[in-house]
Write an enzyme that holds these catalytic residues in place. Structure first.
Site, PDB file in Angstrom:
ATOM      1  N   ASP A 102       0.807  -1.219   0.000  1.00 57.70           N
ATOM      2  CA  ASP A 102       0.000   0.000   0.000  1.00 57.70           C
ATOM      3  C   ASP A 102       0.847   1.279   0.000  1.00 57.70           C
ATOM      4  OD1 ASP A 102      -2.908  -0.672   0.151  1.00 57.70           O
ATOM      5  OD2 ASP A 102      -2.279  -1.824   1.909  1.00 57.70           O
ATOM      6  N   GLU A 114      -0.159   9.470   1.577  1.00 55.21           N
ATOM      7  CA  GLU A 114      -0.837  10.428   2.470  1.00 55.21           C
ATOM      8  C   GLU A 114      -0.989   9.867   3.885  1.00 55.21           C
ATOM      9  OE1 GLU A 114      -5.195  10.907   1.971  1.00 55.21           O
ATOM     10  OE2 GLU A 114      -4.863  13.036   2.325  1.00 55.21           O
ATOM     11  N   ASP A 115      -1.147   8.555   3.987  1.00 52.35           N
ATOM     12  CA  ASP A 115      -1.432   7.972   5.294  1.00 52.35           C
ATOM     13  C   ASP A 115      -0.230   7.944   6.234  1.00 52.35           C
ATOM     14  OD1 ASP A 115      -4.131   7.485   4.769  1.00 52.35           O
ATOM     15  OD2 ASP A 115      -3.607   5.713   3.590  1.00 52.35           O
ATOM     16  N   ARG A 149       1.065  -1.816   7.177  1.00 47.86           N
ATOM     17  CA  ARG A 149       1.474  -0.547   6.576  1.00 47.86           C
ATOM     18  C   ARG A 149       2.504   0.208   7.434  1.00 47.86           C
ATOM     19  NH1 ARG A 149      -2.803   3.098   3.798  1.00 47.86           N
ATOM     20  NH2 ARG A 149      -0.796   3.782   3.017  1.00 47.86           N
ATOM     21  N   ARG A 173      -8.789   3.093  11.723  1.00 39.91           N
ATOM     22  CA  ARG A 173      -7.334   3.201  11.598  1.00 39.91           C
ATOM     23  C   ARG A 173      -6.707   4.154  12.621  1.00 39.91           C
ATOM     24  NH1 ARG A 173      -5.794   1.580   6.303  1.00 39.91           N
ATOM     25  NH2 ARG A 173      -7.037  -0.258   5.869  1.00 39.91           N
ATOM     26  N   HIS A 219     -11.650   6.409   5.661  1.00 42.89           N
ATOM     27  CA  HIS A 219     -10.961   7.544   6.280  1.00 42.89           C
ATOM     28  C   HIS A 219     -11.873   8.772   6.299  1.00 42.89           C
ATOM     29  CE1 HIS A 219      -7.049   5.492   4.913  1.00 42.89           C
ATOM     30  NE2 HIS A 219      -6.954   5.581   6.225  1.00 42.89           N
ATOM     31  N   CYS A 251      -4.867  10.564  -1.513  1.00 40.11           N
ATOM     32  CA  CYS A 251      -3.957   9.690  -0.759  1.00 40.11           C
ATOM     33  C   CYS A 251      -2.679   9.360  -1.498  1.00 40.11           C
ATOM     34  CB  CYS A 251      -4.656   8.430  -0.292  1.00 40.11           C
ATOM     35  SG  CYS A 251      -5.577   7.620  -1.536  1.00 40.11           S
TER      36      CYS A 251
END
Ligand code: CIR
Length: 252
Positions: free
Chosen positions: A59, A64-65, A84, A129, A159, A246
């Site tokens: 991923d 962005e995450d 991740r 998350r 999200h 993202c």
């Protein structure tokens, strides 16, 4: 403006999925669409910093995450999906060239896709998350720089930025079934077309909204409101539950 992006891993088909069934992903097609997205960012004034893919990070393209980037500081997150968490090392090293870097630490988890910055307020989705410790730690790290964190209850989407993004200085695009518009106080908002629930994720860059081709009706709503769109094909990465915000970290 600088845009950090990350190339697509050969292992993208092993991505995390929460709300979607697993469909075959054409990695070559996803890469072509990603390259066009990157070109759109260049055309809109971003200098690109492209991080290489890592086979251990299926991923990783959803960069962005992995961080919350403010003018004064970058906070490297601890993503909520354990698969991740190793994405952050390469991103932290890259960000350190441009910002002082702070990090969230366990038990905190937080995905950057849950953080919507509106001025000095960071709205953070209390998603599957991003946990309470993540929201508290983020608040402590940004408070000295004059930012305030506000937790947001949200509906059954991945999200916060699946449910709401900024599309103009005073305008949000949102799905009112997933987030209460009243929370954002000052901002006017547009609702996505009812049969396009996933259409609220956009990337607003200097007066232009980078926006997926797939959402025709919502695109018309944005255009009728006088917004300028740069349409991009993003359907292959959408099979991995990724949207347009993202795939980059924007440093202003
Ligand atoms: C995940 O489930 O973590 C990825 N497959 C998709 C992440 C999308 N990120 C985002 O919208 N900020």
């Amino acid at each position: 403006m600088l845009a950090l992006t990350r190339e697509i891993s050969d292992n993208l088909p092993q991505c995390q999925l929460t709300h979607l069934d697993r469909l075959p992903i054409d990695v070559a097609r996803a890469r072509r669409q990603h390259a066009i997205y990157e070109q759109a960012l260049r055309d809109l004034g971003c200098q690109l910093v492209q991080l290489p893919a890592d086979p251990a990070c299926p991923d990783g393209v959803f960069i962005e995450d992995t961080a919350v980037v403010l003018d004064e500081i970058a906070i490297v997150t601890r993503p909520g999906a354990p698969s991740r968490q190793s994405e952050t090392e390469a991103v932290a090293a890259a960000l350190a060239q441009y910002r002082p870097v702070a990090r969230l630490s366990g038990p905190a988890t937080l995905d950057g896709g849950d953080v919507l910055q509106l001025g000095r307020t960071l709205f953070v989705g209390a998603s599957r998350r991003s946990n309470a410790a993540g929201i508290v730690q983020l608040g402590e790290l940004v408070a000295p720089h004059g930012y305030h964190v506000q937790a947001v209850e949200m509906g059954a989407c991945l999200h916060l930025k699946t449910a709401v993004t900024q599309v103009a200085p005073d305008r949000l695009l949102l799905n009112p079934n997933w987030v209460d518009p009243a929370i954002f106080g000052w901002a006017r908002w547009l609702a996505v077309a009812e049969d396009e629930p996933m259409a609220a994720n956009a990337l607003w860059l200097e007066g232009t909204v980078v926006y997926p081709r797939a959402y025709e009706k919502t695109a018309r709503i944005l255009q009728d409101a006088g917004l300028r769109l740069r349409r991009v094909e993003a359907d292959e990465l959408a099979k991995a539950e990724g949207g347009v915000s993202c795939c980059s970290l924007i440093l202003r």
